[in-house]
Enzyme design. Structure first.
Site, PDB file in Angstrom:
ATOM      1  N   HIS A 195      -3.310  -3.809  -5.693  1.00  0.00           N
ATOM      2  CA  HIS A 195      -3.615  -3.249  -4.640  1.00  0.00           C
ATOM      3  C   HIS A 195      -5.175  -3.325  -4.184  1.00  0.00           C
ATOM      4  O   HIS A 195      -5.952  -2.753  -4.792  1.00  0.00           O
ATOM      5  CB  HIS A 195      -3.317  -1.494  -4.248  1.00  0.00           C
ATOM      6  N   ASN A 244      -4.299   6.017  -0.984  1.00  0.00           N
ATOM      7  CA  ASN A 244      -3.651   6.333   0.372  1.00  0.00           C
ATOM      8  C   ASN A 244      -3.373   7.812   0.464  1.00  0.00           C
ATOM      9  O   ASN A 244      -3.098   8.360   1.330  1.00  0.00           O
ATOM     10  CB  ASN A 244      -2.733   5.342   0.773  1.00  0.00           C
ATOM     11  N   GLU A 256      -6.321  -1.211  -7.048  1.00  0.00           N
ATOM     12  CA  GLU A 256      -5.761  -0.353  -7.774  1.00  0.00           C
ATOM     13  C   GLU A 256      -4.758  -0.876  -8.312  1.00  0.00           C
ATOM     14  O   GLU A 256      -3.906  -1.514  -7.947  1.00  0.00           O
ATOM     15  CB  GLU A 256      -5.185   0.592  -6.798  1.00  0.00           C
ATOM     16  N   SER A 305       0.649  -1.413  -0.015  1.00  0.00           N
ATOM     17  CA  SER A 305      -0.012  -0.113  -0.159  1.00  0.00           C
ATOM     18  C   SER A 305       0.936   1.164  -0.067  1.00  0.00           C
ATOM     19  O   SER A 305       0.464   2.537   0.028  1.00  0.00           O
ATOM     20  CB  SER A 305      -0.977   0.079   1.213  1.00  0.00           C
TER      21      SER A 305
HETATM   22  N1  CAA Z   1     -16.294 -11.746   4.068  1.00  0.00           N
HETATM   23  C1  CAA Z   1     -17.676 -11.898   4.552  1.00  0.00           C
HETATM   24  N2  CAA Z   1     -18.255 -10.906   5.208  1.00  0.00           N
HETATM   25  C2  CAA Z   1     -17.629  -9.948   5.862  1.00  0.00           C
HETATM   26  C3  CAA Z   1     -16.213 -10.019   5.544  1.00  0.00           C
HETATM   27  C4  CAA Z   1     -15.655 -10.870   4.745  1.00  0.00           C
HETATM   28  N3  CAA Z   1     -14.364 -10.732   4.696  1.00  0.00           N
HETATM   29  N4  CAA Z   1     -15.879  -8.963   6.523  1.00  0.00           N
HETATM   30  C5  CAA Z   1     -17.021  -8.219   6.968  1.00  0.00           C
HETATM   31  N5  CAA Z   1     -18.321  -8.970   6.560  1.00  0.00           N
HETATM   32  C6  CAA Z   1     -19.544  -9.055   6.941  1.00  0.00           C
HETATM   33  C7  CAA Z   1     -19.638  -8.709   8.422  1.00  0.00           C
HETATM   34  O1  CAA Z   1     -19.629 -10.109   8.940  1.00  0.00           O
HETATM   35  C8  CAA Z   1     -20.937  -8.032   8.648  1.00  0.00           C
HETATM   36  O2  CAA Z   1     -22.010  -9.098   8.468  1.00  0.00           O
HETATM   37  P1  CAA Z   1     -23.172  -8.928   9.220  1.00  0.00           P
HETATM   38  O3  CAA Z   1     -24.073  -7.859   8.679  1.00  0.00           O
HETATM   39  O4  CAA Z   1     -24.080 -10.219   9.317  1.00  0.00           O
HETATM   40  O5  CAA Z   1     -23.006  -8.687  10.696  1.00  0.00           O
HETATM   41  C9  CAA Z   1     -20.926  -7.056   7.003  1.00  0.00           C
HETATM   42  O6  CAA Z   1     -19.966  -7.804   6.230  1.00  0.00           O
HETATM   43  C10 CAA Z   1     -20.565  -6.001   7.550  1.00  0.00           C
HETATM   44  O7  CAA Z   1     -21.424  -5.184   8.130  1.00  0.00           O
HETATM   45  P2  CAA Z   1     -22.050  -3.788   7.598  1.00  0.00           P
HETATM   46  O8  CAA Z   1     -23.371  -3.380   8.118  1.00  0.00           O
HETATM   47  O9  CAA Z   1     -20.836  -2.764   8.077  1.00  0.00           O
HETATM   48  O10 CAA Z   1     -22.099  -3.975   6.139  1.00  0.00           O
HETATM   49  P3  CAA Z   1     -21.791  -3.209   4.619  1.00  0.00           P
HETATM   50  O11 CAA Z   1     -22.241  -4.246   3.612  1.00  0.00           O
HETATM   51  O12 CAA Z   1     -23.035  -2.129   4.892  1.00  0.00           O
HETATM   52  O13 CAA Z   1     -20.432  -2.578   4.588  1.00  0.00           O
HETATM   53  C11 CAA Z   1     -18.347  -2.539   4.531  1.00  0.00           C
HETATM   54  C12 CAA Z   1     -19.353  -3.196   4.815  1.00  0.00           C
HETATM   55  C13 CAA Z   1     -18.055  -2.517   2.816  1.00  0.00           C
HETATM   56  C14 CAA Z   1     -16.956  -3.064   4.842  1.00  0.00           C
HETATM   57  C15 CAA Z   1     -18.347  -0.991   4.761  1.00  0.00           C
HETATM   58  O14 CAA Z   1     -18.429  -0.985   6.072  1.00  0.00           O
HETATM   59  C16 CAA Z   1     -17.338  -0.161   4.288  1.00  0.00           C
HETATM   60  O15 CAA Z   1     -17.198   0.151   3.194  1.00  0.00           O
HETATM   61  N6  CAA Z   1     -16.231   0.285   5.281  1.00  0.00           N
HETATM   62  C17 CAA Z   1     -15.039   1.096   4.808  1.00  0.00           C
HETATM   63  C18 CAA Z   1     -13.915   0.121   4.309  1.00  0.00           C
HETATM   64  C19 CAA Z   1     -12.900   0.616   3.630  1.00  0.00           C
HETATM   65  O16 CAA Z   1     -12.948   1.830   3.635  1.00  0.00           O
HETATM   66  N7  CAA Z   1     -11.964  -0.279   3.294  1.00  0.00           N
HETATM   67  C20 CAA Z   1     -10.620   0.299   2.723  1.00  0.00           C
HETATM   68  C21 CAA Z   1      -9.736   0.309   3.877  1.00  0.00           C
HETATM   69  S1  CAA Z   1      -8.147   1.037   2.948  1.00  0.00           S
HETATM   70  C22 CAA Z   1      -7.478  -0.289   2.647  1.00  0.00           C
HETATM   71  O17 CAA Z   1      -7.709  -1.306   2.615  1.00  0.00           O
HETATM   72  C23 CAA Z   1      -6.017  -0.295   1.783  1.00  0.00           C
HETATM   73  C24 CAA Z   1      -4.794   0.314   2.390  1.00  0.00           C
HETATM   74  O18 CAA Z   1      -3.961   0.240   1.697  1.00  0.00           O
HETATM   75  C25 CAA Z   1      -5.054   0.685   3.879  1.00  0.00           C
END
Ligand code: CAA
Length: 284
Positions: A142, A192, A154, A121
């Site tokens: 990424h 990022n 990405e 990242s």
């Molecule tokens: N596999 C299957 N299900 C999963 C999972 C996985 N790996 N991870 C989480 N879930 C499930 C959870 O168990 C939960 O299920 P329940 O509803 O049954 O409890 C659900 O997904 C999450 O609940 P939400 O109500 O939050 O679900 P949503 O569908 O509305 O959103 C999300 C989930 C897409 C993760 C949302 O919270 C989101 O967009 N979060 C932001 C994530 C983000 O920005 N990620 C980028 C981080 S930066 C990065 O990764 C790169 C870097 O270089 C740092």
């Protein structure tokens, strides 16, 4: 080039997620990790995630069963059938020396036409590529956490990455159900470079007493329609990971606007790393 098999190296949160989507896309997928404890945890986590997707109607149960059959753990790099492997995706921790030492081992086994991709990242793709034996077939791929749910990949082109490699990786990402978007190799790429200053500013706002952590997150959720607030997201990514990326941006772009907030440093020193340590900006 059609890719039929892959090896994902690193079985942490990102590696296991990448392996899951590769196996779901029909690729024979080996996952390797030098840490055997982490490796054994990957299988259960992937199976749980696949079951959850089936439960929610997001994945047919036959596809989940096929994915489980495609997914193979390996405790040694001698185990995979390297003649079948068209791409290795490296997803180990963010350390240049560790990554390039691993590439030396991988390269001696990898077919000359195969692609070497890194899920880094923050480390320069061009610099990693230059330390490999195949700069034209080296690329940044990424993924975003949680990999099975996030649609973006990405795709980062190093200075010497060739067109065929970019096109092959894009079509592989699509096969994995992802949307690949291209960018060039600059510190933090696009995601990022834009995300981390926002998380950093949220930490400054907290440090300066503008509002409590919960309020900062709710303001950004309700006011800007983010799925989670910036401090919750920092906990989710890892406060240490955020600090590390900000340090790279600050050092490599040389712009004071990327100066990491002292509160991030203090939290990392205290071991308040986010969800993984049960305490970050919030408690878990
Ligand atoms: N596999 C299957 N299900 C999963 C999972 C996985 N790996 N991870 C989480 N879930 C499930 C959870 O168990 C939960 O299920 P329940 O509803 O049954 O409890 C659900 O997904 C999450 O609940 P939400 O109500 O939050 O679900 P949503 O569908 O509305 O959103 C999300 C989930 C897409 C993760 C949302 O919270 C989101 O967009 N979060 C932001 C994530 C983000 O920005 N990620 C980028 C981080 S930066 C990065 O990764 C790169 C870097 O270089 C740092």
């Amino acid at each position: 080039m059609t890719i039929e098999a892959t090896i994902v190296i690193g079985s942490g949160t990102m590696g296991r997620g990448i392996a899951q989507v590769a196996a779901t896309a029909g690729l024979t997928t080996w996952v390797y990790d030098a840490n055997s404890e982490q490796l054994s945890g990957a299988k259960a986590a992937v199976e749980k995630s696949l079951s959850k997707l089936v439960e929610k109607g997001k994945l047919p149960s036959e596809t989940a069963d096929a994915a489980k059959a495609n997914f193979k753990l390996c405790a040694s790099l001698d185990e995979p059938d390297w003649s079948k492997v068209g791409i290795v995706v490296e997803a180990i921790y963010e350390n240049f020396d560790a990554k390039t030492a691993l590439y030396k081992d991988v390269q001696s086994r990898l077919r000359p036409d195969a692609i070497l991709a890194s899920n880094t990242s923050s480390i320069s793709i061009t610099k990693l590529a230059a330390a490999s034996d195949r700069p034209s077939k080296f690329i940044g791929m990424h993924f975003f956490n949680p990999v099975p749910l996030m649609s973006l990949v990405e795709v980062i082109r190093g200075i010497d990455t060739d067109d065929t490699t970019v096109e092959t990786v894009e079509s592989l990402a699509k096969q994995m159900g992802k949307n690949p978007l291209r960018c060039n190799d600059m510190p933090g790429f696009v995601s990022n470079r834009v995300l981390m200053p926002m998380i950093n500013e949220a930490a400054f706002a907290l440090m300066e007493g503008v509002a409590e952590a919960e309020t900062i997150d709710e303001i950004m959720k309700q006011g800007c329609n983010f799925p989670m607030g910036p401090l919750t997201l920092a906990d989710f990514i890892g406060v240490d990971v955020c600090l590390n990326i900000l340090e790279v941006l600050h050092r490599d772009l040389g712009d004071p606007k990327f100066r990491p907030c002292p509160l991030l440093r203090k939290m990392v020193d205290a071991g308040h790393l986010g969800r993984k340590s049960a305490r970050g900006f919030h408690k878990y």
